[in-house]
Enzyme design. Structure first.
Site, PDB file in Angstrom:
ATOM      1  N   CYS A 257       0.820  -1.230   0.000  1.00  0.00           N
ATOM      2  CA  CYS A 257       0.000   0.000   0.000  1.00  0.00           C
ATOM      3  C   CYS A 257       0.843   1.264   0.000  1.00  0.00           C
ATOM      4  O   CYS A 257       0.349   2.327  -0.358  1.00  0.00           O
ATOM      5  CB  CYS A 257      -0.889   0.049   1.237  1.00  0.00           C
ATOM      6  SG  CYS A 257      -1.850  -1.414   1.563  1.00  0.00           S
TER       7      CYS A 257
HETATM    8  O1  KQY Z   1      -4.399  -0.565   2.025  1.00  0.00           O
HETATM    9  C1  KQY Z   1      -4.209   0.434   1.405  1.00  0.00           C
HETATM   10  N1  KQY Z   1      -3.984   0.394   0.112  1.00  0.00           N
HETATM   11  C2  KQY Z   1      -4.287   1.769   2.025  1.00  0.00           C
HETATM   12  C3  KQY Z   1      -4.661   1.761   3.414  1.00  0.00           C
HETATM   13  C4  KQY Z   1      -5.107   3.126   3.790  1.00  0.00           C
HETATM   14  C5  KQY Z   1      -5.293   3.302   5.229  1.00  0.00           C
HETATM   15  C6  KQY Z   1      -5.547   4.714   5.561  1.00  0.00           C
HETATM   16  N2  KQY Z   1      -5.565   4.922   6.954  1.00  0.00           N
END
Ligand code: KQY
Length: 372
Positions: free
Chosen positions: A356
């Site tokens: 992420c």
């Molecule tokens: O898992 C993701 N691609 C992003 C997670 C975002 C979390 C924001 N607090």
């Protein structure tokens, strides 16, 4: 660098698999104190480790706000390029450009609409206007022309592709009322086809239990290579995750990809449930409108949330007995890549993991006008 009025599909572009060659990797520096504990210092240390690990395999660029520029430069190794870039948080997988390529090796960006994982319905913070500008800024720095998918909300973490016409996603996210409620499932498939050169969408049902992204696919499965996928798994029938993983397994076992292949499925065991501790919760600023980090809440921990670099895999460790099993599973799946595990609890506490916070930029060949 210009905004194009066509679509990638019309121009002969497709999104390559993450396992294909990269030009480099983009990251964004964490700093918001209502998401990251203790002034984001522990998270910053973890991001430095991820950047260092990826930099063993390919160039890394870190986007950093003006406020944090000096601090980031002083903590990051010299090999990491630091670029000043405003943002609302550090999830470049979701806010950065999704890159597409053509047969001549030209690379372009796709700039989706971003609404902080759900906008005013169930988004995670407000506002998100700086995040929404990150993709275009990255394309600017990289001199890549880009397509703007106006009015189509999508996060990069909600899709995985095999580079050969297949896209994997979850209904939980892409059919959520907080993304594109004005579009039918078929219309969403058409958008994915136009912007990513996709011929077939494989819909999983739900993502990892309690995932605040509405079940991003990149936390529950990934593409090892065309026809082979890895799925997050637990044998604990009392865990709500069991039913979710089982449902997806059955679905995938009965699917064929865009090329008509049956799928080989590798199970990746999950760590034991990880809960936010009192200390961890207490270190996060409490701000109305931002998702709270409450003691005892279960985090969406998954080893699947790793990054595939040129010749390497950078994957999360959770100080769990299954860390070793994760390494073995990755070694069997990626025998030609060097594995680097990073203690990732501090990243997980922010709501995501290594995949992420990274965004690959595919390798390109210079085009005639030098701008590729
Ligand atoms: O898992 C993701 N691609 C992003 C997670 C975002 C979390 C924001 N607090």
């Amino acid at each position: 660098m210009k905004k194009l009025s066509s679509t990638p599909k019309k121009d002969g572009f497709r999104m390559p698999g993450e396992f294909e060659a990269h030009e480099g990797c983009w990251m964004l520096w964490p700093e918001r104190t209502d998401n990251w504990r203790l002034g984001a210092k522990p998270a910053q240390a973890a991001f430095v480790k991820v950047a260092e690990a990826i930099a063993e395999f390919e160039p890394v660029t870190m986007g950093v706000s003006a406020r944090q520029y000096d601090n980031a430069v002083n903590h990051l190794p010299d090999c990491v390029r630091v670029v000043e870039m405003s943002n609302d948080d550090s999830w470049v997988r979701d806010t950065g450009a999704t890159f597409v390529t053509n047969d001549d090796g030209v690379v372009r960006g796709v700039d989706w609409e971003f609404n902080a994982w759900g906008g005013l319905v169930d988004g995670l913070y407000f506002p998100w206007d700086q995040d929404d500008r990150v993709a275009q800024k990255i394309c600017g720095v990289e001199r890549k022309d880009f397509y703007k998918a106006d009015g189509f909300v999508l996060e990069g973490g909600s899709i995985h592709v095999d580079g050969e016409g297949t896209l994997y996603t979850t209904e939980e996210c892409l059919l959520s009322e907080s993304r594109n409620p004005h579009l039918s499932k078929q219309e969403i498939e058409e958008k994915l086809g136009e912007y990513l050169g996709i011929e077939k969408v494989i819909w999983l049902k739900r993502g990892i239990y309690n995932d605040e992204t509405n079940g991003h696919v990149d936390n529950i499965m990934c593409v090892v290579k065309p026809g082979t996928i890895m799925l997050a798994w637990t044998e604990d029938k009392n865990d709500p995750q069991y039913e979710i993983s089982m449902e997806n397994l059955k679905l995938l076992e009965n699917e064929t990809d865009a090329k008509g292949r049956k799928l080989e499925i590798i199970k990746m065991m999950l760590p034991k449930p990880i809960l936010i501790s009192k200390d961890e919760s207490g270190g996060v600023d409490m701000v109305d409108g931002t998702l709270p980090r409450d003691e005892g809440d279960r985090l969406a921990a998954s080893y699947i949330n790793f990054y595939i670099a040129n010749g390497g895999i950078v994957y999360p460790l959770f100080n769990d007995p299954n860390d070793t099993l994760a390494e073995e599973t990755l070694r069997r799946a990626f025998p030609d890549r060097k594995l680097i595990g990073i203690e990732a609890r501090e990243i997980l506490l922010g709501g995501g993991n290594i995949h992420c916070i990274t965004q690959q930029q595919p390798a390109s060949k210079l085009s005639g006008d030098g701008t590729n």
